[in-house]
Design an enzyme around this catalytic site. Sequence first.
Site, PDB file in Angstrom:
ATOM      1  N   HIS A  53       0.918  -1.315  -0.155  1.00 26.66           N
ATOM      2  CA  HIS A  53      -0.008   0.074   0.051  1.00 26.66           C
ATOM      3  C   HIS A  53       0.757   1.377  -0.053  1.00 26.66           C
ATOM      4  O   HIS A  53       0.491   2.306   0.480  1.00 26.66           O
ATOM      5  CB  HIS A  53      -0.865  -0.166   1.094  1.00 26.66           C
ATOM      6  N   GLY A 140      -8.190 -13.940  -7.706  1.00 24.99           N
ATOM      7  CA  GLY A 140      -8.331 -13.772  -6.099  1.00 24.99           C
ATOM      8  C   GLY A 140      -7.563 -14.056  -5.124  1.00 24.99           C
ATOM      9  O   GLY A 140      -7.748 -14.080  -3.971  1.00 24.99           O
ATOM     10  N   ASP A 197       1.637  -3.190  -9.757  1.00 21.03           N
ATOM     11  CA  ASP A 197       1.441  -4.588 -10.473  1.00 21.03           C
ATOM     12  C   ASP A 197       1.804  -4.638 -12.024  1.00 21.03           C
ATOM     13  O   ASP A 197       2.445  -5.347 -12.469  1.00 21.03           O
ATOM     14  CB  ASP A 197       0.068  -5.064 -10.301  1.00 21.03           C
TER      15      ASP A 197
HETATM   16  C1  GLA Z   1      -2.830  -4.254  -4.978  1.00 21.28           C
HETATM   17  C2  GLA Z   1      -2.830  -2.972  -6.032  1.00 21.28           C
HETATM   18  C3  GLA Z   1      -1.440  -2.544  -6.086  1.00 21.28           C
HETATM   19  C4  GLA Z   1      -0.752  -2.287  -4.576  1.00 21.28           C
HETATM   20  C5  GLA Z   1      -1.301  -3.462  -3.782  1.00 21.28           C
HETATM   21  C6  GLA Z   1      -0.839  -3.137  -2.271  1.00 21.28           C
HETATM   22  O1  GLA Z   1      -2.098  -5.180  -5.659  1.00 21.28           O
HETATM   23  O2  GLA Z   1      -3.250  -3.371  -7.324  1.00 21.28           O
HETATM   24  O3  GLA Z   1      -1.679  -1.162  -6.896  1.00 21.28           O
HETATM   25  O4  GLA Z   1      -1.572  -1.037  -3.864  1.00 21.28           O
HETATM   26  O5  GLA Z   1      -2.583  -3.740  -3.868  1.00 21.28           O
HETATM   27  O6  GLA Z   1       0.635  -2.898  -2.105  1.00 21.28           O
END
Ligand code: GLA
Length: 409
Positions: A53, A140, A197
């Site tokens: 996060h 998921g 990601d």
């Molecule tokens: C998900 C979101 C990412 C990131 C993570 C937490 O994977 O897609 O952008 O915020 O949560 O690190």
Amino acid sequence: MTGPDAATEPDLVLPAVPRAHLADVTAAYRTLTGTAPEGVWGAPGRVNLVGEHLDYNGGPVLPLALAHRGLVAAGRRTDGVLRLVSAQDDAVWQGPVADLAPGAVPGWAGYAAGVVWALGRQHGPLPGLDVVVDGRVPVGAGLSSSASLTCGVAVAAADLLGLPGADAGDEPGRRSLAAACVRAENEFAGAPTGGMDQAVVLRARAGHALLLDCRTFDAEHLPLPAGGPGQVELLVVDTRAHHALVDGRYGGRRAACERAAADLGLERLTDLGPDDLAGASDRLGDEELRRVVRHVVTETDRVHRVADLLRRGDLASTGPLLLASHASMRDDFRISVPELDLVVAASVAAGALGARMTGGGFGGSAVVLCAEGGAGPVGAAVHTAFLAAGLPAPGLLPVTVSAAAGRVV
Ligand code: GLA
């Protein structure tokens, strides 16, 4: 898992077998079009080693690409129509590229169509395409099956249409593809993802973690010596407790970070260093916001410490930092669930060097750091602990630190 061996046989999910997977997606494309695809592209899932996060807070993150890949078979059309098929459920979506608009395409197809829409915003309207997607990143599980889907479609479209970023070595092109994928997920599909990601799926290198500064999206590739002879091992444990970005809880944490930054008069929380924490806490009236800020500041510091250890080639010593990261997400940021806490506790009891939940939270997966030869016994111990707690068997995915999305054939 069911049957008499359920208590003793861990459910070991091995990396996808490319040859069979390739045959499946090619056959599905032939069923759709009657011809062979112009190419097949693959995009991995990801696991974040540390830095949770932080991306939408403009902080550092340290993810790596998994061996599990979603495949995309695609070809051009001359009539301006986009046809999308999922090999998982044979569902077909089709419509004119010119009519694509945010919110207009539901479900998984919205992620794929969103990429075509976002690339059109960057480069002008795209022609029609036939696209078959065959995801093999568990959905998921918090391993970015959605980024595997959007980035796979993006690389396929770039390659077919001569857009920048088809080649993994084209760094500016890959950044621009990642931006299109984020836009597709945020604006078109309505998923509030933060950019980590898509960056790792498009920019990772085999054998390396990607240290990504999410303020600038500049990256450093840090060697991650895991899984080979004489090396420590990484294991991903999918708790089967379903994680979804679109259920509002991820967005709630994001909103709390924005509120805290606004209350502190900051553009982003990651502008705070460890020495600023006490003063910032004093200025925040709300205990929830204090905890959120504590997570963001301490997690940022942990990413830098883990990165320093990796620069020295010492992945094994990151264990305590991974455990501290998990505690921060459980106690301060409050995004863990009992299943994730159980993975961490059972892994440590079985001798793991460190473990933490990974990804958006509220379910999904944990990443476990084990000594050489330790992933098997630690995975078996977690499996046993889940059954003893009356939970379904977890998925166990030994990690091979893999490369970014690209053309397969
Ligand atoms: C998900 C979101 C990412 C990131 C993570 C937490 O994977 O897609 O952008 O915020 O949560 O690190």
